[in-house]
Design a protein around this motif. Structure first.
Motif, PDB file in Angstrom:
ATOM      1  N   MET A 194       1.139  -1.084  -0.007  1.00  0.00           N
ATOM      2  CA  MET A 194       0.036  -0.085   0.064  1.00  0.00           C
ATOM      3  C   MET A 194       0.871   1.168   0.183  1.00  0.00           C
ATOM      4  O   MET A 194       1.778   1.372   0.847  1.00  0.00           O
TER       5      MET A 194
ATOM      6  N   LYS B 197       1.555   5.076   0.743  1.00  0.00           N
ATOM      7  CA  LYS B 197       1.475   5.996   1.861  1.00  0.00           C
ATOM      8  C   LYS B 197       1.570   7.214   1.338  1.00  0.00           C
ATOM      9  O   LYS B 197       2.351   7.755   0.771  1.00  0.00           O
TER      10      LYS B 197
ATOM     11  N   ASP C 108     -11.717  14.092   9.535  1.00  0.00           N
ATOM     12  CA  ASP C 108     -12.732  13.246   9.558  1.00  0.00           C
ATOM     13  C   ASP C 108     -13.196  13.005   7.966  1.00  0.00           C
ATOM     14  O   ASP C 108     -13.796  11.967   7.628  1.00  0.00           O
TER      15      ASP C 108
ATOM     16  N   GLU D 190     -11.129  10.130   3.162  1.00  0.00           N
ATOM     17  CA  GLU D 190     -11.669   8.793   3.045  1.00  0.00           C
ATOM     18  C   GLU D 190     -10.509   7.921   2.406  1.00  0.00           C
ATOM     19  O   GLU D 190     -10.499   6.553   2.321  1.00  0.00           O
ATOM     20  N   ASP D 191      -9.160   8.239   1.917  1.00  0.00           N
ATOM     21  CA  ASP D 191      -8.515   7.793   1.251  1.00  0.00           C
ATOM     22  C   ASP D 191      -7.631   7.091   2.432  1.00  0.00           C
ATOM     23  O   ASP D 191      -6.981   7.578   3.306  1.00  0.00           O
ATOM     24  N   LYS D 192      -7.699   5.659   2.406  1.00  0.00           N
ATOM     25  CA  LYS D 192      -7.073   4.876   3.456  1.00  0.00           C
ATOM     26  C   LYS D 192      -5.520   4.771   3.206  1.00  0.00           C
ATOM     27  O   LYS D 192      -4.663   4.333   4.074  1.00  0.00           O
ATOM     28  N   GLU D 193      -4.903   5.148   2.172  1.00  0.00           N
ATOM     29  CA  GLU D 193      -3.398   5.580   2.170  1.00  0.00           C
ATOM     30  C   GLU D 193      -3.003   6.464   2.590  1.00  0.00           C
ATOM     31  O   GLU D 193      -1.756   6.851   2.835  1.00  0.00           O
TER      32      GLU D 193
ATOM     33  N   ARG E  33      -1.806   8.593   5.488  1.00  0.00           N
ATOM     34  CA  ARG E  33      -1.241   8.202   6.897  1.00  0.00           C
ATOM     35  C   ARG E  33      -0.771   9.392   7.701  1.00  0.00           C
ATOM     36  O   ARG E  33      -0.550   9.067   8.885  1.00  0.00           O
TER      37      ARG E  33
ATOM     38  N   LYS F  52      -8.911   8.335  14.357  1.00  0.00           N
ATOM     39  CA  LYS F  52      -8.614   8.081  12.927  1.00  0.00           C
ATOM     40  C   LYS F  52      -7.516   7.403  12.515  1.00  0.00           C
ATOM     41  O   LYS F  52      -7.364   7.008  11.363  1.00  0.00           O
ATOM     42  N   ASN F  53      -6.683   6.947  13.386  1.00  0.00           N
ATOM     43  CA  ASN F  53      -5.571   6.144  13.124  1.00  0.00           C
ATOM     44  C   ASN F  53      -4.628   6.837  11.953  1.00  0.00           C
ATOM     45  O   ASN F  53      -4.499   6.400  10.864  1.00  0.00           O
ATOM     46  N   ILE F  54      -4.282   8.071  12.232  1.00  0.00           N
ATOM     47  CA  ILE F  54      -3.664   9.065  11.284  1.00  0.00           C
ATOM     48  C   ILE F  54      -2.471   9.671  12.077  1.00  0.00           C
ATOM     49  O   ILE F  54      -2.823  10.000  13.377  1.00  0.00           O
TER      50      ILE F  54
END
Length: 182
Positions: free
Chosen positions: A1, A3, A29, A32-35, A37, A75-77
């Motif tokens: 993936m 980042k 919030d 939306e892009d999970k990549e 980080r 948000k794990n970021i």
């Protein structure tokens, strides 16, 4: 993936830390892009460039960093951005923070090279900061620091793979970034 970094272009509410934290939270919030980080907001992002920096200066760690730590965890970021830190001699620091989604506040950086009128308004930092993140080794700089090539080169020589430059440049259509002529 792959980042990625998200750059948050915030129109800060002058002197209203809570409103600015809500803007930052809403922007994060909306990612939306999970990549993505790491989310980065600008120098003075939590306050705007207030004329009375002492009135908006905060402790690090403190209330703002606690809010951002909760947001990073939820948000794990990773989150990085600028705030005014309480200082000595009635002069605050122009600081940036780096927050991990799993470890909370990892670093703070105090601007080393003040610009123009800042020379009389803020305390200067005196140390480089490089943070080991999941994106690599990230050096933290603020605004005018970026204009000093040997300073940036020294960060790279010390292992920085990414150099973040949190800035609050403002420009007009004719002269470019305000204050360059000084």
């Amino acid at each position: 993936m792959e980042k990625k970094l998200a750059i948050l272009q915030i129109d800060s509410v002058l002197g209203d830390i809570n409103a600015n934290l809500q803007k930052i939270s809403s922007m994060i919030d909306s990612i939306e892009d999970k990549e993505v980080r790491m989310a980065i907001f600008c120098e003075y992002g939590t306050t705007g460039y207030s004329l009375d920096l002492n009135a908006v200066a905060e402790e690090i760690p403190g209330k703002t960093t606690a809010f951002l730590e909760e947001l990073a965890l939820r948000k794990n970021i990773w989150i990085s951005g600028g705030m005014i830190e309480k200082g000595d001699n009635n002069k605050p620091y122009n600081s940036s923070i780096m927050i991990s989604p799993t470890q909370g506040l990892r670093a703070k950086y105090r601007k080393v090279h003040p610009f123009s009128f800042e020379k009389d308004q803020i305390n200067y930092g005196d140390s480089e900061v490089i943070v080991d993140t999941e994106l690599g080794k990230v050096a933290m700089t603020i605004c005018y620091d970026f204009i000093f090539p040997e300073y940036i080169r020294s960060l790279a020589l010390k292992g920085a793979q990414i150099v973040l430059n949190s800035t609050f440049w403002f420009a007009d259509e004719i002269s470019g970034p305000a204050g360059w002529e000084s």
